[in-house]
Motif scaffolding. Structure first.
Motif, PDB file in Angstrom:
ATOM      1  N   PRO A  58       0.841  -1.198   0.000  1.00 35.71           N
ATOM      2  CA  PRO A  58       0.000   0.000   0.000  1.00 35.71           C
ATOM      3  C   PRO A  58       0.877   1.249   0.000  1.00 35.71           C
ATOM      4  O   PRO A  58       2.055   1.195   0.376  1.00 35.71           O
ATOM      5  N   PRO A  59       0.344   2.394  -0.427  1.00 46.15           N
ATOM      6  CA  PRO A  59       1.130   3.630  -0.396  1.00 46.15           C
ATOM      7  C   PRO A  59       1.636   3.938   1.011  1.00 46.15           C
ATOM      8  O   PRO A  59       0.915   3.766   2.000  1.00 46.15           O
ATOM      9  N   GLU A  60       2.864   4.401   1.105  1.00 48.93           N
ATOM     10  CA  GLU A  60       3.474   4.628   2.404  1.00 48.93           C
ATOM     11  C   GLU A  60       2.784   5.738   3.181  1.00 48.93           C
ATOM     12  O   GLU A  60       2.749   5.707   4.416  1.00 48.93           O
ATOM     13  N   GLN A  61       2.197   6.695   2.482  1.00 47.11           N
ATOM     14  CA  GLN A  61       1.546   7.797   3.193  1.00 47.11           C
ATOM     15  C   GLN A  61       0.309   7.337   3.959  1.00 47.11           C
ATOM     16  O   GLN A  61      -0.138   8.025   4.874  1.00 47.11           O
ATOM     17  N   PHE A  62      -0.234   6.162   3.623  1.00 47.00           N
ATOM     18  CA  PHE A  62      -1.382   5.616   4.343  1.00 47.00           C
ATOM     19  C   PHE A  62      -0.974   4.500   5.305  1.00 47.00           C
ATOM     20  O   PHE A  62      -1.845   3.849   5.888  1.00 47.00           O
ATOM     21  N   THR A  63       0.313   4.276   5.453  1.00 47.49           N
ATOM     22  CA  THR A  63       0.817   3.138   6.222  1.00 47.49           C
ATOM     23  C   THR A  63       1.576   3.626   7.453  1.00 47.49           C
ATOM     24  O   THR A  63       2.449   4.480   7.346  1.00 47.49           O
ATOM     25  N   ASP A  64       1.236   3.072   8.604  1.00 48.93           N
ATOM     26  CA  ASP A  64       1.865   3.507   9.863  1.00 48.93           C
ATOM     27  C   ASP A  64       3.347   3.166   9.914  1.00 48.93           C
ATOM     28  O   ASP A  64       4.172   3.985  10.324  1.00 48.93           O
ATOM     29  N   ASP A  65       3.696   1.946   9.499  1.00 51.14           N
ATOM     30  CA  ASP A  65       5.067   1.464   9.675  1.00 51.14           C
ATOM     31  C   ASP A  65       5.422   0.544   8.507  1.00 51.14           C
ATOM     32  O   ASP A  65       5.242  -0.679   8.580  1.00 51.14           O
ATOM     33  N   MET A  66       5.917   1.138   7.418  1.00 48.40           N
ATOM     34  CA  MET A  66       6.219   0.361   6.228  1.00 48.40           C
ATOM     35  C   MET A  66       7.338  -0.644   6.487  1.00 48.40           C
ATOM     36  O   MET A  66       7.329  -1.747   5.935  1.00 48.40           O
TER      37      MET A  66
END
Length: 256
Positions: free
Chosen positions: A203-211
């Motif tokens: 998923p896009p990193e801007q929507f992800t808490d901890d890539m």
């Protein structure tokens, strides 16, 4: 650590692409239903799922929008299916639409406690500790990264069904969603670098808490055998039995 690859090497004779019809449910299997939840967004379909248990009970997964209500009413009238629970893979699907849906259906909602803390005004059951979930034959797999309380849901039918929520985006029609990080952060997301749209993506990193944690989970977590991936964004992969094909599909999730 073991990577998430499949061991069965029987060639896949089925087309693993799923055509999702807007405003129509799709029966992926006799006991697995896909619910479209609005129009395709930035090249990725949006959907939830239903698992039919004992021919009459319907367990909903990431069905968070009231647009599913007409489909549920039709299934009740024509197939005598009764929703008994809603399992949400992560907190991003908790909103007024979801709360309205469960109020109308009068069913419990399951959400991991680490994501429950964002919604003190609502009540949720813990999917890991609930007896009903175990009795239904569903396995809850903690899979943090996209959110702290994200879970995968595993069902051991049809060669293994893995419901991935937003931990993996399925097949897309274009790279608009996958390229969001490039636009926002002026850098390249390793998943969006792939030219192959017919595979899984992070998923896009801007929507992800901890890539970092999400990538580590995909590379290192041991998962039960599966031949199907059912994401909440992007088209599912069904009846994939060839190990090399799985390696191709999962490759963007395994990158450093």
């Amino acid at each position: 650590m073991q990577t998430v690859t499949q061991t069965q090497t029987t060639p896949n004779s089925n087309n693993n692409q799923t055509v999702i019809e807007q405003n129509q449910i799709t029966k992926l299997f006799d006991d697995v239903i896909l619910f479209p939840l609005g129009q395709e967004r930035m090249g990725a379909s949006v959907q939830g799922y239903g698992i039919v248990i004992d021919k009459r009970k319907l367990v909903l997964i990431d069905v968070w929008h009231t647009s599913a209500l007409p489909h549920l009413r039709k299934l009740s009238e024509e197939e005598n299916l009764t929703p008994i629970a809603l399992i949400i893979t992560h907190r991003h699907f908790i909103n007024d639409q979801q709360q309205n849906l469960v109020k109308q259906l009068e069913i419990p909602t399951f959400l991991h406690p680490k994501d429950q803390s964002s919604f003190p005004q609502f009540f949720f059951e813990d999917p890991e500790k609930n007896k009903l979930i175990r009795e239904l034959g569903l396995q809850i797999i903690p899979f943090p990264g996209h959110t702290a309380g994200h879970i995968l849901i595993y069902y051991d039918k049809h060669g293994g069904l893995l419901f991935t929520g937003d931990s993996a985006v399925g097949a897309v029609t274009n790279k608009q969603l996958l390229s969001l990080d490039n636009v926002v952060n002026d850098r390249s997301n390793s998943s969006s670098n792939s030219e192959d749209l017919n595979c899984c993506h992070l998923p896009p990193e801007q929507f992800t808490d901890d890539m970092k944690t999400l990538k580590e989970n995909w590379r290192g977590k041991t998962l039960p055998h599966f031949e199907n991936i059912l994401p909440s964004h992007g088209r599912p992969f069904l009846n994939v039995r060839d190990r090399e094909e799985w390696n191709r599909i999962l490759a963007p999730l395994m990158q450093q």
